[in-house]
Design a protein around this motif. Structure first.
Motif, PDB file in Angstrom:
ATOM      1  N   GLY A  60       0.546  -1.587  -0.062  1.00  0.00           N
ATOM      2  CA  GLY A  60       0.200   0.058   0.133  1.00  0.00           C
ATOM      3  C   GLY A  60       0.626   1.131  -0.014  1.00  0.00           C
ATOM      4  N   TYR A  61       2.344   1.131   0.045  1.00  0.00           N
ATOM      5  CA  TYR A  61       3.194   2.689   0.188  1.00  0.00           C
ATOM      6  C   TYR A  61       3.012   2.377  -1.442  1.00  0.00           C
ATOM      7  CZ  TYR A  61       6.988   5.292   1.997  1.00  0.00           C
ATOM      8  OH  TYR A  61       7.663   7.116   1.669  1.00  0.00           O
ATOM      9  N   HIS A  62       3.564   2.549  -2.191  1.00  0.00           N
ATOM     10  CA  HIS A  62       3.667   3.041  -3.877  1.00  0.00           C
ATOM     11  C   HIS A  62       3.118   2.108  -4.383  1.00  0.00           C
ATOM     12  CE1 HIS A  62       6.471   5.846  -2.955  1.00  0.00           C
ATOM     13  NE2 HIS A  62       7.162   4.922  -2.400  1.00  0.00           N
ATOM     14  N   ASP A  63       1.945   2.009  -5.788  1.00  0.00           N
ATOM     15  CA  ASP A  63       1.506   1.140  -6.365  1.00  0.00           C
ATOM     16  C   ASP A  63       2.500   1.001  -7.454  1.00  0.00           C
ATOM     17  OD1 ASP A  63       2.142   3.585  -8.035  1.00  0.00           O
ATOM     18  OD2 ASP A  63      -0.847   3.796  -8.151  1.00  0.00           O
ATOM     19  N   GLU A  64       2.156  -0.086  -8.401  1.00  0.00           N
ATOM     20  CA  GLU A  64       2.803  -0.774  -9.206  1.00  0.00           C
ATOM     21  C   GLU A  64       3.332  -0.053 -10.431  1.00  0.00           C
ATOM     22  OE1 GLU A  64       3.102  -4.000 -13.383  1.00  0.00           O
ATOM     23  OE2 GLU A  64       1.041  -4.176 -11.185  1.00  0.00           O
ATOM     24  N   THR A  65       2.537   1.602 -10.698  1.00  0.00           N
ATOM     25  CA  THR A  65       3.710   2.282 -11.378  1.00  0.00           C
ATOM     26  C   THR A  65       4.189   2.881 -11.251  1.00  0.00           C
ATOM     27  OG1 THR A  65       0.877   2.703 -13.030  1.00  0.00           O
ATOM     28  CG2 THR A  65       2.789   4.628 -13.289  1.00  0.00           C
ATOM     29  N   SER A  66       4.188   3.336  -9.874  1.00  0.00           N
ATOM     30  CA  SER A  66       5.000   4.048  -9.184  1.00  0.00           C
ATOM     31  C   SER A  66       6.214   2.865  -8.894  1.00  0.00           C
ATOM     32  CB  SER A  66       4.338   5.201  -7.555  1.00  0.00           C
ATOM     33  OG  SER A  66       6.039   5.352  -7.495  1.00  0.00           O
ATOM     34  N   LEU A  67       6.896   1.920  -8.994  1.00  0.00           N
ATOM     35  CA  LEU A  67       7.418   1.150  -8.864  1.00  0.00           C
ATOM     36  C   LEU A  67       8.173   0.796  -9.866  1.00  0.00           C
ATOM     37  CD1 LEU A  67       6.132  -1.653  -5.801  1.00  0.00           C
ATOM     38  CD2 LEU A  67       7.592   0.473  -5.141  1.00  0.00           C
ATOM     39  N   ARG A  68       6.909   0.807 -11.230  1.00  0.00           N
ATOM     40  CA  ARG A  68       8.450   0.555 -11.710  1.00  0.00           C
ATOM     41  C   ARG A  68       9.128   2.044 -12.021  1.00  0.00           C
ATOM     42  NH1 ARG A  68       7.087  -4.299 -14.328  1.00  0.00           N
ATOM     43  NH2 ARG A  68       5.201  -4.707 -13.888  1.00  0.00           N
ATOM     44  N   SER A  69       8.133   3.035 -11.683  1.00  0.00           N
ATOM     45  CA  SER A  69       9.100   3.870 -12.323  1.00  0.00           C
ATOM     46  C   SER A  69      10.535   4.387 -11.386  1.00  0.00           C
ATOM     47  CB  SER A  69       7.884   5.868 -11.958  1.00  0.00           C
ATOM     48  OG  SER A  69       6.644   4.812 -12.736  1.00  0.00           O
ATOM     49  N   GLU A  70      10.139   4.213 -10.436  1.00  0.00           N
ATOM     50  CA  GLU A  70      10.944   4.253  -9.440  1.00  0.00           C
ATOM     51  C   GLU A  70      12.613   3.025  -9.916  1.00  0.00           C
ATOM     52  OE1 GLU A  70      13.298   2.638  -5.085  1.00  0.00           O
ATOM     53  OE2 GLU A  70      11.521   2.188  -5.642  1.00  0.00           O
ATOM     54  N   LEU A  71      12.455   1.826 -10.428  1.00  0.00           N
ATOM     55  CA  LEU A  71      13.107   1.366 -11.441  1.00  0.00           C
ATOM     56  C   LEU A  71      13.447   1.444 -11.972  1.00  0.00           C
ATOM     57  CD1 LEU A  71      11.676  -1.992 -10.729  1.00  0.00           C
ATOM     58  CD2 LEU A  71      13.490  -1.836  -9.573  1.00  0.00           C
ATOM     59  N   GLN A  72      12.678   2.559 -12.880  1.00  0.00           N
ATOM     60  CA  GLN A  72      13.305   2.612 -14.289  1.00  0.00           C
ATOM     61  C   GLN A  72      13.819   4.339 -14.252  1.00  0.00           C
ATOM     62  OE1 GLN A  72       9.575   3.768 -15.643  1.00  0.00           O
ATOM     63  NE2 GLN A  72       9.271   2.046 -17.347  1.00  0.00           N
ATOM     64  N   PHE A  73      14.153   5.366 -13.994  1.00  0.00           N
ATOM     65  CA  PHE A  73      14.888   6.456 -13.014  1.00  0.00           C
ATOM     66  C   PHE A  73      16.302   5.385 -12.017  1.00  0.00           C
ATOM     67  CE2 PHE A  73      15.601   9.541  -9.426  1.00  0.00           C
ATOM     68  CZ  PHE A  73      16.037  10.354 -10.253  1.00  0.00           C
ATOM     69  N   MET A  74      16.301   4.756 -11.391  1.00  0.00           N
ATOM     70  CA  MET A  74      17.329   4.160 -10.940  1.00  0.00           C
ATOM     71  C   MET A  74      18.397   3.885 -12.246  1.00  0.00           C
ATOM     72  SD  MET A  74      16.888   1.940  -7.428  1.00  0.00           S
ATOM     73  CE  MET A  74      15.787   1.076  -7.792  1.00  0.00           C
ATOM     74  N   ALA A  75      17.344   2.826 -13.492  1.00  0.00           N
ATOM     75  CA  ALA A  75      18.576   2.783 -14.335  1.00  0.00           C
ATOM     76  C   ALA A  75      18.895   3.814 -14.979  1.00  0.00           C
ATOM     77  CB  ALA A  75      17.716   1.612 -15.048  1.00  0.00           C
ATOM     78  N   ALA A  76      18.583   4.712 -15.182  1.00  0.00           N
ATOM     79  CA  ALA A  76      18.398   5.560 -16.380  1.00  0.00           C
ATOM     80  C   ALA A  76      19.463   6.796 -15.174  1.00  0.00           C
ATOM     81  CB  ALA A  76      17.338   6.345 -16.384  1.00  0.00           C
ATOM     82  N   LEU A  77      19.343   6.546 -14.464  1.00  0.00           N
ATOM     83  CA  LEU A  77      21.086   7.275 -13.296  1.00  0.00           C
ATOM     84  C   LEU A  77      21.924   6.192 -13.612  1.00  0.00           C
ATOM     85  CD1 LEU A  77      18.780   8.198 -10.162  1.00  0.00           C
ATOM     86  CD2 LEU A  77      20.045   9.299 -11.878  1.00  0.00           C
ATOM     87  N   LYS A  78      21.996   4.965 -13.210  1.00  0.00           N
ATOM     88  CA  LYS A  78      23.258   4.318 -13.969  1.00  0.00           C
ATOM     89  C   LYS A  78      23.834   3.673 -14.480  1.00  0.00           C
ATOM     90  CE  LYS A  78      25.216   0.080 -12.005  1.00  0.00           C
ATOM     91  NZ  LYS A  78      26.306  -0.072 -10.920  1.00  0.00           N
ATOM     92  N   LEU A  79      22.819   3.761 -15.924  1.00  0.00           N
ATOM     93  CA  LEU A  79      23.631   4.012 -17.609  1.00  0.00           C
ATOM     94  C   LEU A  79      24.291   5.076 -17.316  1.00  0.00           C
ATOM     95  CD1 LEU A  79      23.239   3.097 -20.148  1.00  0.00           C
ATOM     96  CD2 LEU A  79      21.230   4.185 -20.446  1.00  0.00           C
ATOM     97  N   GLY A  80      23.910   6.391 -16.792  1.00  0.00           N
ATOM     98  CA  GLY A  80      24.789   7.415 -16.704  1.00  0.00           C
ATOM     99  C   GLY A  80      26.435   7.784 -15.973  1.00  0.00           C
ATOM    100  N   GLY A  81      26.063   6.760 -15.225  1.00  0.00           N
ATOM    101  CA  GLY A  81      27.261   6.620 -15.026  1.00  0.00           C
ATOM    102  C   GLY A  81      27.543   6.566 -13.162  1.00  0.00           C
ATOM    103  N   LEU A  82      25.839   7.157 -12.539  1.00  0.00           N
ATOM    104  CA  LEU A  82      25.992   7.072 -11.188  1.00  0.00           C
ATOM    105  C   LEU A  82      25.756   5.777 -10.899  1.00  0.00           C
ATOM    106  CD1 LEU A  82      25.644   9.616  -9.717  1.00  0.00           C
ATOM    107  CD2 LEU A  82      22.804   9.145  -9.017  1.00  0.00           C
TER     108      LEU A  82
END
Length: 339
Positions: A60-82
């Protein structure tokens, strides 16, 4: 916090973790519970022998869309070298799964992210262990890394259906703040409710009075506390973990969050200076924005009141709640004197 859990809860979480791991290619072993806060986080070993982190998300803290968005954000940062965790797909190339309800748990999502090999900067409530000079070096790197994160976030085109919480004026001081109504929540005595309600109104006016051009806004981590900043490669570099609260917000909120729990360190003036210098070594941060840092530190401290009030099961929650109220009011008094 994980080691303070009753054994019955630990056993139940262990079974739930094993249920989730049926979806990932892992070695046969017992997952190790590392953290229990918003999520239950386990260290696991993947089929190739590398460590990874299994996260059982708080229902109940985050829904599926929000959780997938978090993973997408982390993946983008990782791809950018962070240096941040990145999603580890299931055997069916999924980044997120939904575990069905059972007698002990409601429906909840689970995912696996890559492991960050390092040690936390420190633990809240405990003095930093490094020398003053080393602390300054570390916080310079944290500021530099934070600026890179914000830079990458601005350059990234968010995918369709991307959705994360907003740490804006409404998310901090509106009728339904992200971490709860700090001025009107369970466990507060009437006197605190009255004083915090007045403070909320004053802070709304103060935030509104700041020129929009002085406050950089975009995707932020929103929880860069000591435990979420890892020292890697013999403590020569930094990495950021736990993007569970990442969302849209004032960039100053990230800086305030990192500094807040270090205010009582003997080397705090050098810590603050180093963090800001590190940030400015990569990204523009105006003196006008810097002038609002004390305000954002009060705003950050207030969020912990609502957060604790909704988690009475945490050991020592009542005492910590009282501490945050007193601390927030004292910080606000200093803020008013400086105005």
């Amino acid at each position: 916090m994980a080691d303070q859990l009753p054994q019955t809860i630990r056993d139940a979480l262990q079974k739930r973790a094993l249920e989730a791991l049926d979806h990932w290619p892992v070695q046969a072993h017992e997952p190790l519970l590392m953290k229990y806060r918003e999520n239950a986080v386990f260290r696991i070993t993947l089929e190739d022998g590398k460590f990874a982190a299994l996260r059982l998300h708080r229902p109940g803290y985050h829904d599926e869309t929000s959780l997938r968005s978090e993973l997408q954000f982390m993946a983008a940062l990782k791809l950018g070298g962070l240096d941040v965790p990145s999603p580890v797909p299931t055997s069916n190339e999924q980044s997120l799964i939904l575990l069905p309800a059972n007698k002990l748990f409601p429906e909840q999502h689970a995912d696996v992210v890559s492991w960050i090999d390092g040690v936390p900067l420190g633990q809240s409530g405990m003095p930093l262990s490094q020398s003053a000079n080393t602390q300054a070096d570390i916080f310079f790197r944290i500021g530099h890394g934070m600026a890179i994160m914000h830079e990458l976030a601005d350059a990234w085109e968010t995918p369709e259906h991307f959705r994360r919480p907003a740490w804006d004026a409404e998310g901090l001081l509106g009728e339904k703040p992200l971490w709860g109504r700090f001025w009107d929540c369970p466990g507060l005595p009437p006197q605190s409710i009255a004083v915090l309600s007045t403070l909320r109104d004053e802070l709304r006016q103060a935030l509104t009075a700041i020129s929009p051009g002085d406050l950089d806004y975009g995707l932020i981590h929103a929880d860069l506390v000591r435990e979420n900043i890892f020292l890697t490669e013999n403590e020569s570099k930094v990495a950021f973990i736990d993007f569970d609260d990442a969302g849209h917000g004032f960039r100053l909120f990230d800086l305030a969050t990192t500094l807040l729990k270090n205010r009582n360190e003997p080397a705090y003036p050098a810590i603050e200076k180093a963090l800001i210098s590190g940030y400015r070594s990569r990204r523009v941060f105006s003196d006008a924005a810097l002038a609002s840092l004390p305000l954002f530190m009060v705003l950050r401290n207030l969020t912990y009141i609502g957060w604790l009030a909704e988690r009475a099961e945490i050991p020592g929650a009542a005492e910590r709640l009282s501490h945050y109220v007193a601390e927030s009011l004292e910080m606000a008094r200093k803020l008013n004197k400086a105005a």
